[in-house]
Write a protein that holds these residues in place. Structure first.
Motif, mmCIF file in Angstrom:
data_model
loop_
_atom_site.group_PDB
_atom_site.id
_atom_site.type_symbol
_atom_site.label_atom_id
_atom_site.label_comp_id
_atom_site.label_asym_id
_atom_site.label_seq_id
_atom_site.Cartn_x
_atom_site.Cartn_y
_atom_site.Cartn_z
ATOM 1 N N THR A 31 0.943 -1.343 0.403
ATOM 2 C CA THR A 31 0.185 -0.307 -0.278
ATOM 3 C C THR A 31 0.345 1.895 -0.013
ATOM 4 N N ASN A 32 0.541 2.334 -0.425
ATOM 5 C CA ASN A 32 1.108 3.833 -0.471
ATOM 6 C C ASN A 32 2.152 3.414 -1.024
ATOM 7 N N ASN A 33 2.165 2.864 -2.780
ATOM 8 C CA ASN A 33 2.950 3.037 -3.340
ATOM 9 C C ASN A 33 2.840 2.874 -5.102
ATOM 10 N N VAL A 104 12.942 3.589 1.347
ATOM 11 C CA VAL A 104 13.015 2.760 -0.155
ATOM 12 C C VAL A 104 13.633 1.462 0.409
ATOM 13 N N CYS A 105 13.425 0.491 0.611
ATOM 14 C CA CYS A 105 14.115 -1.049 0.457
ATOM 15 C C CYS A 105 14.405 -1.554 -0.575
ATOM 16 N N SER A 106 15.760 -1.884 -0.488
ATOM 17 C CA SER A 106 16.764 -2.054 -1.622
ATOM 18 C C SER A 106 16.673 -3.911 -1.412
ATOM 19 N N ALA A 107 16.060 -4.500 -2.085
ATOM 20 C CA ALA A 107 15.632 -6.270 -1.548
ATOM 21 C C ALA A 107 16.661 -7.022 -2.822
ATOM 22 N N PHE A 108 16.621 -8.814 -1.911
ATOM 23 C CA PHE A 108 17.388 -9.952 -3.425
ATOM 24 C C PHE A 108 16.142 -10.530 -2.228
ATOM 25 N N TRP A 109 15.571 -11.206 -3.070
ATOM 26 C CA TRP A 109 15.022 -12.383 -2.738
ATOM 27 C C TRP A 109 14.397 -13.376 -3.833
ATOM 28 N N THR A 110 13.923 -15.098 -3.160
ATOM 29 C CA THR A 110 13.145 -15.761 -3.772
ATOM 30 C C THR A 110 11.797 -15.435 -2.933
ATOM 31 N N ILE A 132 13.668 0.757 15.012
ATOM 32 C CA ILE A 132 14.419 2.259 14.029
ATOM 33 C C ILE A 132 14.873 2.366 12.537
ATOM 34 N N PRO A 133 14.109 2.624 11.701
ATOM 35 C CA PRO A 133 15.212 1.408 10.858
ATOM 36 C C PRO A 133 16.944 2.205 10.887
ATOM 37 N N SER A 134 17.562 1.652 9.958
ATOM 38 C CA SER A 134 19.124 1.396 10.228
ATOM 39 C C SER A 134 19.610 0.480 9.006
ATOM 40 N N PHE A 135 20.937 1.080 9.048
ATOM 41 C CA PHE A 135 21.649 0.661 7.161
ATOM 42 C C PHE A 135 22.745 0.463 8.392
ATOM 43 N N GLU A 136 22.769 0.271 9.891
ATOM 44 C CA GLU A 136 23.575 -0.781 10.612
ATOM 45 C C GLU A 136 22.692 -2.266 10.388
ATOM 46 N N MET A 137 21.656 -2.400 9.910
ATOM 47 C CA MET A 137 21.038 -4.046 10.273
ATOM 48 C C MET A 137 20.598 -4.197 8.901
ATOM 49 N N MET A 138 20.461 -5.594 8.625
ATOM 50 C CA MET A 138 19.289 -5.934 7.462
ATOM 51 C C MET A 138 18.618 -6.854 7.862
ATOM 52 N N ARG A 139 17.236 -6.826 6.663
ATOM 53 C CA ARG A 139 15.936 -8.260 7.021
ATOM 54 C C ARG A 139 16.654 -9.613 6.835
ATOM 55 N N ASN A 140 16.856 -10.462 7.141
ATOM 56 C CA ASN A 140 16.585 -11.336 6.899
ATOM 57 C C ASN A 140 15.621 -12.203 7.477
ATOM 58 N N ASN A 141 14.379 -12.759 5.780
ATOM 59 C CA ASN A 141 13.330 -13.728 6.568
ATOM 60 C C ASN A 141 12.827 -14.576 6.286
ATOM 61 N N THR A 142 12.424 -16.365 6.499
ATOM 62 C CA THR A 142 12.216 -17.012 5.269
ATOM 63 C C THR A 142 10.485 -17.222 5.836
ATOM 64 N N TRP A 143 9.944 -17.463 4.479
ATOM 65 C CA TRP A 143 8.751 -18.101 5.002
ATOM 66 C C TRP A 143 7.794 -19.120 4.410
ATOM 67 N N PRO A 208 7.918 -0.276 0.697
ATOM 68 C CA PRO A 208 7.148 -0.324 1.942
ATOM 69 C C PRO A 208 6.442 0.908 2.031
ATOM 70 N N ASN A 209 5.720 0.550 3.620
ATOM 71 C CA ASN A 209 4.432 1.127 3.904
ATOM 72 C C ASN A 209 4.598 1.544 4.837
ATOM 73 N N LYS A 210 5.470 2.477 5.725
ATOM 74 C CA LYS A 210 6.344 2.782 7.082
ATOM 75 C C LYS A 210 7.459 2.124 7.432
ATOM 76 N N TRP A 211 7.792 1.079 7.409
ATOM 77 C CA TRP A 211 8.983 0.355 7.811
ATOM 78 C C TRP A 211 10.376 0.674 8.403
ATOM 79 N N ALA A 212 10.528 0.643 6.670
ATOM 80 C CA ALA A 212 11.643 1.362 6.181
ATOM 81 C C ALA A 212 11.604 2.863 6.391
#
Length: 250
Positions: A31-33, A104-110, A132-143, A208-212
């Motif tokens: 949403t919102n993009n 904005v989110c820079s992403a790499f995903w299957t 709080i969004p941080s460039f010292e962290m990255m999100r790693n998710n599995t679904w 994304p909507n807000k989290w980034a």
């Protein structure tokens, strides 16, 4: 299930894009993009350029809504390149320079999804530090479904130096785990909600909507020099959906 029969892939984007292997996304989710659109993808001497247009953008590019109808501005539009073929367990590696603007989110995903199942592995930047969004962290998710997933925020260094960095994940189904690497250093291992269905590989920028954070900028670029895939001889399930054709992502 059967053994992974995918072939090795080496895509050097400094040499161009092989459109027999790749498609440029024209799609909106969330949403919102204004979606991810072909006009924001280009090539130059650095390789693949995926442009993100923030809230201060006033140019001629127009975004799309969920029905792919053009909207009246190009704010919060991104770009994504997606593989035509699906890939099973293996080593996925990209050399990239992410957008270094919040919002904005820079992403790499299957990804494989049928509305219920959602087999996905993500590398997303920025991550969050104490919500709080941080460039010292990255999100790693599995679904594995829309409700069953594992989310991690992984500490990384040097991302704000403006240089290219190597992002990689090794997806295993025997035993089930995903190992995440940053500049060849193992930084995280996920062992729950591990996909088993082949998925399309994607990389690009989206809003994304807000989290980034808030995209208080005009334009920002994610740059990609190469993508490499090395298959593992492990079991996987075939992907029965031609996402490019059936879901109209182009």
């Amino acid at each position: 299930m059967k053994m992974n029969d995918c072939k090795k892939i080496v895509a050097n984007f400094e040499e161009g894009i092989n459109f027999n292997d790749w498609v440029i996304m024209n799609h909106q989710w969330g949403t919102n993009n204004g979606g991810c659109i072909p006009e924001n993808l280009s090539l130059n001497e650095e390789g693949l350029i995926l442009k993100a247009n923030g809230d201060l953008y006033t140019g001629q590019i127009k975004g799309i809504n969920h029905d792919k109808v053009k909207i009246d501005n190009g704010k919060r539009t991104g770009a994504v390149l997606m593989s035509r073929n699906t890939l099973g367990p293996g080593r996925f590696e990209i050399l990239m320079k992410p957008c270094l603007n919040y919002g904005v989110c820079s992403a790499f995903w299957t990804w494989y999804g049928d509305g219920v199942l959602n087999h996905e592995i993500d590398v997303e930047i920025p991550g969050c530090l104490d919500d709080i969004p941080s460039f010292e962290m990255m999100r790693n998710n599995t679904w594995i479904t829309e409700n069953d997933y594992e989310k991690h925020f992984t500490k990384i260094d040097n991302l704000l130096d403006g240089n290219y960095h190597k992002f990689r994940f090794d997806w295993h189904t025997t035993p089930k785990k995903v190992e995440f690497y940053y500049d060849d250093k193992l930084v995280n291992i996920c062992t729950t909600n591990i996909p088993t269905i082949k998925g399309n590989i994607n990389f690009g920028v989206w809003f994304p909507n807000k989290w980034a954070g808030n995209p208080n900028f005009k334009t920002s670029d994610m740059c990609v020099k190469y993508f490499k895939y090395t298959p593992f001889p492990e079991y996987c399930e075939e992907n029965k959906i031609n996402i490019v054709n059936e879901q109209g992502l182009i």
